[in-house]
Design a protein around this motif. Structure first.
Motif, mmCIF file in Angstrom:
data_model
loop_
_atom_site.group_PDB
_atom_site.id
_atom_site.type_symbol
_atom_site.label_atom_id
_atom_site.label_comp_id
_atom_site.label_asym_id
_atom_site.label_seq_id
_atom_site.Cartn_x
_atom_site.Cartn_y
_atom_site.Cartn_z
ATOM 1 N N ALA A 353 -30.764 76.504 71.350
ATOM 2 C CA ALA A 353 -30.783 77.929 71.402
ATOM 3 C C ALA A 353 -29.072 77.923 71.504
ATOM 4 N N ILE A 354 -28.695 79.422 70.953
ATOM 5 C CA ILE A 354 -27.453 80.033 70.936
ATOM 6 C C ILE A 354 -27.145 81.096 71.879
ATOM 7 N N GLU A 355 -26.336 81.026 72.881
ATOM 8 C CA GLU A 355 -26.290 82.360 73.498
ATOM 9 C C GLU A 355 -24.607 82.921 73.363
ATOM 10 N N HIS A 377 -33.362 78.474 62.114
ATOM 11 C CA HIS A 377 -34.400 79.046 63.095
ATOM 12 C C HIS A 377 -33.898 78.731 64.352
ATOM 13 N N ILE A 378 -32.849 79.047 64.966
ATOM 14 C CA ILE A 378 -32.280 78.851 66.206
ATOM 15 C C ILE A 378 -32.391 80.207 67.026
ATOM 16 N N PRO A 379 -32.842 80.406 67.980
ATOM 17 C CA PRO A 379 -32.990 81.710 68.764
ATOM 18 C C PRO A 379 -31.467 81.958 69.192
ATOM 19 N N THR A 417 -36.345 86.605 78.449
ATOM 20 C CA THR A 417 -37.494 86.679 77.696
ATOM 21 C C THR A 417 -37.287 85.887 76.287
ATOM 22 N N GLY A 418 -38.476 85.925 75.784
ATOM 23 C CA GLY A 418 -38.533 85.512 74.207
ATOM 24 C C GLY A 418 -38.418 83.739 74.319
ATOM 25 N N PRO A 419 -37.722 83.422 73.295
ATOM 26 C CA PRO A 419 -37.829 81.933 72.969
ATOM 27 C C PRO A 419 -37.253 81.159 74.032
#
Length: 584
Positions: A353-355, A377-379, A417-419
């Protein structure tokens, strides 16, 4: 280009019998005239840069010899071309591009044939001998000048040039043809450009792969005395090489040692250099003028905070640290010196994931991050103050930027929320559920949600983190400016920032720091990521002095290289800092 008409330059006496000209029935003079027009077109299309002019004048002189029936010699042609061009524009004599072009061409004409012949006599296949002799000769002659420009000596130039050599001719010819046909037949030009893109991609891929090797180059004095020293070293290496080629076993041994120096396998590097140190908890990569840091999150795993400006530099650092999995990549803000290295983090690694911050400026860099993440395809989610997470031995709390009561940005869903929600656990508002790779809670701030302030720029919206790992407490401030540092002091998070073990100093140690925050944080170790000789004057002497006055050990990547922190932390406990290759 001329070889298409008159054949390879190495067959000077037979050029009229090779190439397309004899097949088209052109006489020598007609061939010279047609090739002259091609040379003029080459200059017009490619623009009269120094190296282009040198190539064109060399070719024109060779064509003049062809048209007059005189014996052709490329060395006098090169000498005449240099003389004419310098008389026409004396400033070319001060141009590095012109100098490198002339040196490389001279090496190919003077040294390469003899070196290739020597390799053939020792059993090297003819084509490989010719290519190796040319690449080695050009590198030997040009390396001192390149060292002046870059203060580094490449150890991969010869093998990279060997791999790229086969693609140069098709890339050049097809690219030139595309430019020449574009004004009259754009569909044909697009087809030619598409064809040229394949060898061009190969050349670029070879360059990137070579530069990404841990031992791709060594630092060297970027001065003319340093160039003379390198020239002397090169002569010594050539003389020693002439003796070594007679002893295959020695050649094999030195080849293996060179391969190990280039690849630098992590286990061997750790034994020889002590880097990375065992039990490291936090590492600051040396990526030049930018930020890229890593928090150890278990075997082969690390939470990466920022990616630096250079994909090759951050990729090299992560490989040295043995990082193959990234549970989370935090991009504190969207300035290029923090996000442009993103492809290097993604290269060959599993990134979950990336924030990012919610302030999506500069827009171009924010789009770049979203595009790179979408391609893998990284959230992508947004960090807000109050969010807490943990993975492996790590736990951290987001201190900045404040939560926003408005809708989330295009970067992704709101936290929790989410992935990022773990499997098997319902994810409600404000929850990052486990038992996935990341777990924790993101409650609203103690006094309830508040609207985010109006930020003056990306630095103001940097993601700031308070990290706990193995007893150490670390404060990572991104590039926060003094007004935002003061806002942190007034926030409920201030009490948790007092007396940290390690401070990642904001904005590369610039002069814009809030002294009250430095006094509150009172770090035992202060780390600054900045580039050698950067034009911003980072770190500022006033900032370094203020940190040292508070009792901090101040280390910086421009002088100390990559840095790793270990130890237990806390009052009376040890905090160990290791430089890349030397203990601090």
């Amino acid at each position: 280009l001329l070889a298409l008409l008159i054949g390879p330059p190495g067959l000077a006496r037979l050029t009229e019998r090779r190439g397309l000209a004899p097949r088209l029935g052109l006489s020598l003079r007609a061939t010279a005239l047609f090739a002259g027009a091609l040379t003029l077109g080459f200059v017009l299309v490619c623009r009269p840069d120094p190296s282009v002019l040198r190539a064109a004048v060399c070719g024109a002189i060779a064509l003049l010899a062809l048209a007059t029936g005189r014996r052709r010699s490329l060395v006098p042609a090169l000498a005449t071309a240099v003389l004419l061009l310098v008389l026409y524009d004396p400033w070319l004599a001060r141009g590095y591009g012109f100098l490198l072009s002339v040196l490389a061409t001279g090496a190919l004409l003077v040294l390469a044939p003899g070196w290739s012949e020597g390799l053939r006599r020792r059993g090297v296949p003819p084509r490989l001998a010719e290519a190796l002799g040319a690449a080695a000769a050009a590198q030997a002659v040009c390396a001192p000048v390149v060292a002046v420009l870059s203060a580094r000596v490449s150890l991969v130039a010869v093998p990279c040039n060997l791999l790229a050599e086969a693609a140069v001719a098709p890339a050049t010819v097809l690219g030139f043809a595309a430019l020449a046909t574009a004004p009259v037949a754009m569909p044909l030009a697009e087809l030619l450009a598409w064809g040229a893109s394949w060898p061009t991609r190969w050349i670029a891929g070879v360059a990137r792969a070579g530069a990404a090797l841990p031992g791709a180059g060594v630092d060297w004095p970027g001065t003319w005395p340093g160039a003379l020293l390198l020239a002397a070293v090169t002569v010594a290496v050539v003389l020693a090489g002439r003796r070594l080629v007679r002893r295959p076993w020695w050649c094999g041994l030195f080849g293996a040692l060179l391969l190990l120096a280039l690849v630098r396998p992590a286990p061997l590097t750790r034994v020889v250099t002590g880097w990375p140190p065992p039990g490291w908890r936090y590492a600051m990569c040396d990526v030049g003028q930018g930020d890229a840091t890593v928090l150890a999150a278990g075997a082969g795993a690390g939470v990466v905070v920022d990616a630096g400006p250079d994909p090759a530099a951050v990729d090299r650092c992560l490989r040295q640290l043995g990082i193959s999995r990234v549970p989370l990549l935090v991009l504190t803000h969207f300035h290029a010196d923090h996000v442009a290295g993103l492809p290097g983090v993604l290269r060959g690694r599993e990134v979950a994931a990336i924030e990012t911050t919610g302030f999506e400026e500069p827009r171009q860099e924010a789009e770049f991050v979203r595009r790179e993440a979408a391609g893998r395809h990284i959230p992508v989610t947004r960090a807000v103050a109050g969010e807490e997470r943990r993975t492996g031995p790590l736990s951290w709390r987001v201190l900045w930027p404040p939560a926003d009561t408005g809708p989330p940005t295009a970067a992704g869903p709101p936290p929790g929320t989410g992935p990022l929600a773990g499997p098997g656990v319902p994810a409600g508002p404000g929850v990052l559920a486990g038992p996935g790779p990341l777990a924790g809670a993101a409650p609203p701030p103690p006094n309830g949600p508040v609207a985010a302030p109006e930020f003056d720029g990306p630095n103001d919206a940097s993601v700031a983190l308070l990290v706990r790992t193995g007893g150490l407490r670390l404060l990572l401030l991104g590039d926060l400016e003094p007004p935002d540092q003061q806002a942190l002091l007034r926030s409920p998070e201030a009490a948790g920032m007092a007396g940290v073990d390690v401070l990642k100093v904001a904005h590369h140690g610039s002069a814009y720091q809030d002294p009250e925050l430095i006094r509150l944080v009172a770090p035992r170790v202060a780390l600054i990521s900045c580039g050698t000789g950067n034009p911003y004057g980072h770190p500022a002497p006033s900032t370094v002095a203020a940190l040292r006055a508070g009792g901090a050990l101040v280390l910086r990547t421009d002088r100390d290289g990559a840095l790793a922190v270990g130890g237990a932390g806390g009052a009376g406990r040890e905090v160990r800092v290791t430089r890349d290759g030397a203990s601090g």
